[in-house]
Design a protein around this motif. Structure first.
Motif, PDB file in Angstrom:
ATOM      1  N   VAL A 110       1.022  -1.064  -0.016  1.00  0.00           N
ATOM      2  CA  VAL A 110      -0.110  -0.181   0.095  1.00  0.00           C
ATOM      3  C   VAL A 110       0.823   1.484   0.027  1.00  0.00           C
ATOM      4  CG1 VAL A 110      -1.576   1.298   1.258  1.00  0.00           C
ATOM      5  CG2 VAL A 110      -1.749  -1.163   1.202  1.00  0.00           C
ATOM      6  N   LEU A 111       0.513   2.351  -0.838  1.00  0.00           N
ATOM      7  CA  LEU A 111       1.275   3.535  -1.004  1.00  0.00           C
ATOM      8  C   LEU A 111       0.245   4.573  -0.141  1.00  0.00           C
ATOM      9  CD1 LEU A 111       3.687   5.169  -2.052  1.00  0.00           C
ATOM     10  CD2 LEU A 111       2.183   5.604  -4.050  1.00  0.00           C
ATOM     11  N   ALA A 112       0.799   5.189   0.752  1.00  0.00           N
ATOM     12  CA  ALA A 112       0.013   6.035   1.453  1.00  0.00           C
ATOM     13  C   ALA A 112       0.753   7.138   2.143  1.00  0.00           C
ATOM     14  CB  ALA A 112      -0.655   5.498   2.744  1.00  0.00           C
ATOM     15  N   HIS A 113       0.609   8.482   1.748  1.00  0.00           N
ATOM     16  CA  HIS A 113       1.518   9.623   2.340  1.00  0.00           C
ATOM     17  C   HIS A 113       2.855   9.570   2.191  1.00  0.00           C
ATOM     18  CE1 HIS A 113      -2.350  10.716   4.084  1.00  0.00           C
ATOM     19  NE2 HIS A 113      -2.442   9.458   4.835  1.00  0.00           N
ATOM     20  N   GLY A 114       3.292   9.147   0.750  1.00  0.00           N
ATOM     21  CA  GLY A 114       4.701   9.061   0.552  1.00  0.00           C
ATOM     22  C   GLY A 114       5.356   7.829   0.971  1.00  0.00           C
ATOM     23  N   LEU A 115       4.708   6.901   1.860  1.00  0.00           N
ATOM     24  CA  LEU A 115       5.328   5.488   2.568  1.00  0.00           C
ATOM     25  C   LEU A 115       4.867   4.490   1.601  1.00  0.00           C
ATOM     26  CD1 LEU A 115       5.115   6.551   6.172  1.00  0.00           C
ATOM     27  CD2 LEU A 115       6.894   6.904   4.762  1.00  0.00           C
ATOM     28  N   LEU A 116       5.714   3.641   1.192  1.00  0.00           N
ATOM     29  CA  LEU A 116       5.357   2.275   0.872  1.00  0.00           C
ATOM     30  C   LEU A 116       5.229   1.373   1.828  1.00  0.00           C
ATOM     31  CD1 LEU A 116       4.241   0.566  -1.536  1.00  0.00           C
ATOM     32  CD2 LEU A 116       6.878   0.455  -2.147  1.00  0.00           C
ATOM     33  N   HIS A 117       4.060   0.604   2.129  1.00  0.00           N
ATOM     34  CA  HIS A 117       4.116  -0.273   3.120  1.00  0.00           C
ATOM     35  C   HIS A 117       4.052  -1.687   2.409  1.00  0.00           C
ATOM     36  CE1 HIS A 117       3.250   2.762   6.152  1.00  0.00           C
ATOM     37  NE2 HIS A 117       2.342   3.387   5.430  1.00  0.00           N
ATOM     38  N   ILE A 118       4.945  -2.561   2.807  1.00  0.00           N
ATOM     39  CA  ILE A 118       4.635  -3.998   2.183  1.00  0.00           C
ATOM     40  C   ILE A 118       4.655  -4.935   3.393  1.00  0.00           C
ATOM     41  CG2 ILE A 118       5.844  -5.790   1.051  1.00  0.00           C
ATOM     42  CD1 ILE A 118       7.501  -3.200  -0.398  1.00  0.00           C
ATOM     43  N   ASP A 119       3.635  -5.579   3.249  1.00  0.00           N
ATOM     44  CA  ASP A 119       3.330  -6.538   4.342  1.00  0.00           C
ATOM     45  C   ASP A 119       3.720  -8.054   4.068  1.00  0.00           C
ATOM     46  OD1 ASP A 119       2.171  -4.622   6.437  1.00  0.00           O
ATOM     47  OD2 ASP A 119       0.322  -4.984   5.123  1.00  0.00           O
ATOM     48  N   LEU A 120       4.518  -8.542   5.136  1.00  0.00           N
ATOM     49  CA  LEU A 120       4.959 -10.062   4.922  1.00  0.00           C
ATOM     50  C   LEU A 120       4.167 -11.010   5.986  1.00  0.00           C
ATOM     51  CD1 LEU A 120       8.597  -9.117   4.354  1.00  0.00           C
ATOM     52  CD2 LEU A 120       6.959  -9.710   2.714  1.00  0.00           C
ATOM     53  N   ILE A 121       3.952 -12.142   5.337  1.00  0.00           N
ATOM     54  CA  ILE A 121       3.247 -13.086   6.474  1.00  0.00           C
ATOM     55  C   ILE A 121       4.150 -14.540   6.463  1.00  0.00           C
ATOM     56  CG2 ILE A 121       0.977 -12.260   6.416  1.00  0.00           C
ATOM     57  CD1 ILE A 121       0.194 -14.475   4.468  1.00  0.00           C
ATOM     58  N   ARG A 122       4.101 -15.176   7.304  1.00  0.00           N
ATOM     59  CA  ARG A 122       4.755 -16.545   7.202  1.00  0.00           C
ATOM     60  C   ARG A 122       3.442 -17.290   7.809  1.00  0.00           C
ATOM     61  NH1 ARG A 122      10.475 -18.028   9.255  1.00  0.00           N
ATOM     62  NH2 ARG A 122      10.629 -15.958   9.247  1.00  0.00           N
ATOM     63  N   PRO A 123       2.985 -18.078   6.791  1.00  0.00           N
ATOM     64  CA  PRO A 123       1.873 -19.157   7.086  1.00  0.00           C
ATOM     65  C   PRO A 123       2.335 -20.257   7.635  1.00  0.00           C
ATOM     66  CG  PRO A 123       1.739 -18.288   4.591  1.00  0.00           C
ATOM     67  CD  PRO A 123       2.958 -18.060   5.227  1.00  0.00           C
ATOM     68  N   GLU A 124       1.563 -20.929   8.569  1.00  0.00           N
ATOM     69  CA  GLU A 124       2.092 -21.985   9.227  1.00  0.00           C
ATOM     70  C   GLU A 124       2.288 -23.136   8.383  1.00  0.00           C
ATOM     71  OE1 GLU A 124       2.927 -23.359  12.463  1.00  0.00           O
ATOM     72  OE2 GLU A 124       2.513 -21.313  13.024  1.00  0.00           O
ATOM     73  N   PRO A 125       3.655 -23.661   8.454  1.00  0.00           N
ATOM     74  CA  PRO A 125       3.763 -24.774   7.493  1.00  0.00           C
ATOM     75  C   PRO A 125       3.136 -26.097   7.800  1.00  0.00           C
ATOM     76  CG  PRO A 125       5.600 -24.348   8.890  1.00  0.00           C
ATOM     77  CD  PRO A 125       4.733 -23.405   9.203  1.00  0.00           C
ATOM     78  N   GLU A 126       2.956 -26.809   6.691  1.00  0.00           N
ATOM     79  CA  GLU A 126       2.416 -28.023   6.686  1.00  0.00           C
ATOM     80  C   GLU A 126       3.303 -29.039   7.576  1.00  0.00           C
ATOM     81  OE1 GLU A 126       0.436 -30.037   3.489  1.00  0.00           O
ATOM     82  OE2 GLU A 126      -0.184 -28.039   2.617  1.00  0.00           O
ATOM     83  N   ARG A 127       3.111 -29.895   8.393  1.00  0.00           N
ATOM     84  CA  ARG A 127       4.077 -30.789   9.215  1.00  0.00           C
ATOM     85  C   ARG A 127       3.974 -31.751   8.249  1.00  0.00           C
ATOM     86  NH1 ARG A 127       5.528 -31.257  13.859  1.00  0.00           N
ATOM     87  NH2 ARG A 127       6.218 -29.327  14.628  1.00  0.00           N
ATOM     88  N   LEU A 128       4.784 -32.277   7.477  1.00  0.00           N
ATOM     89  CA  LEU A 128       5.323 -33.343   6.788  1.00  0.00           C
ATOM     90  C   LEU A 128       6.205 -34.282   7.524  1.00  0.00           C
ATOM     91  CD1 LEU A 128       5.942 -31.572   3.383  1.00  0.00           C
ATOM     92  CD2 LEU A 128       3.789 -32.673   4.278  1.00  0.00           C
ATOM     93  N   VAL A 129       5.838 -35.439   7.632  1.00  0.00           N
ATOM     94  CA  VAL A 129       6.789 -36.596   8.040  1.00  0.00           C
ATOM     95  C   VAL A 129       6.920 -37.506   6.771  1.00  0.00           C
ATOM     96  CG1 VAL A 129       7.032 -38.672   9.546  1.00  0.00           C
ATOM     97  CG2 VAL A 129       5.934 -36.393  10.290  1.00  0.00           C
ATOM     98  N   GLN A 130       8.209 -37.799   6.567  1.00  0.00           N
ATOM     99  CA  GLN A 130       8.520 -38.576   5.351  1.00  0.00           C
ATOM    100  C   GLN A 130       9.092 -39.974   5.922  1.00  0.00           C
ATOM    101  OE1 GLN A 130      11.296 -36.972   2.680  1.00  0.00           O
ATOM    102  NE2 GLN A 130      11.024 -38.991   1.145  1.00  0.00           N
ATOM    103  N   ARG A 131       8.373 -41.224   5.696  1.00  0.00           N
ATOM    104  CA  ARG A 131       9.063 -42.392   5.990  1.00  0.00           C
ATOM    105  C   ARG A 131       9.724 -42.832   5.079  1.00  0.00           C
ATOM    106  NH1 ARG A 131       6.524 -46.580   9.984  1.00  0.00           N
ATOM    107  NH2 ARG A 131       8.095 -48.393   9.495  1.00  0.00           N
TER     108      ARG A 131
END
Length: 138
Positions: A110-131
């Motif tokens: 989002v660009l607002a009042h001369g500032l560019l805001h970039i939001d980052l998220i880290r979704p919960e990873p799937e728990r993988l178990v490989q046999r």
């Protein structure tokens, strides 16, 4: 850049990409324009805010390359015809890069009042178990 001896250990196999990430991060840290903030918003979410006064949304571009590198670029078209007595506001283009950790995703910009805001998220990873099947010799 000097090569780190840590990654030359015979016990660290396949970490060439990590060395590359560290080198890219060091290069990005040497850049100084435009100024920026990084804010921890809790639950693994971050907000990067860049001071981009004078840029319009059409002059800015936010991209993610190889799921690892966030690139913010600003381009100015042509020179202005105004005669300045003093020019303290930078009018040059820029490229600012950030190295993203595994799993980080751009949620929006989002660009607002001369500032560019970039939001980052880290979704919960799937728990993988490989046999791994165990074979017998012979």
């Amino acid at each position: 850049m000097n090569r780190s001896l840590v990654f030359d250990s015979p016990f660290l196999l396949g970490f060439d990409h990590t060395r590359s990430l560290i080198e890219r991060a060091a290069k990005a840290a040497a850049e100084s324009y435009p100024p920026y903030n990084v804010e921890d918003r809790g639950d693994g979410a971050l907000r990067i805010t860049l001071a981009v006064a004078g840029f319009t949304p059409d002059q800015l571009q936010v991209t993610v390359e190889d799921d690892r590198q966030l690139v913010v670029a600003g381009k100015r078209e042509g020179g202005s015809e105004e005669a300045y007595l003093h020019r303290g506001i930078a009018a040059r283009g820029f490229i600012r890069t950030f190295v993203l950790a595994d799993g980080m995703k751009v949620d929006g910009a989002v660009l607002a009042h001369g500032l560019l805001h970039i939001d980052l998220i880290r979704p919960e990873p799937e728990r993988l178990v490989q046999r791994i099947p165990i074979k017998t010799a012979g």
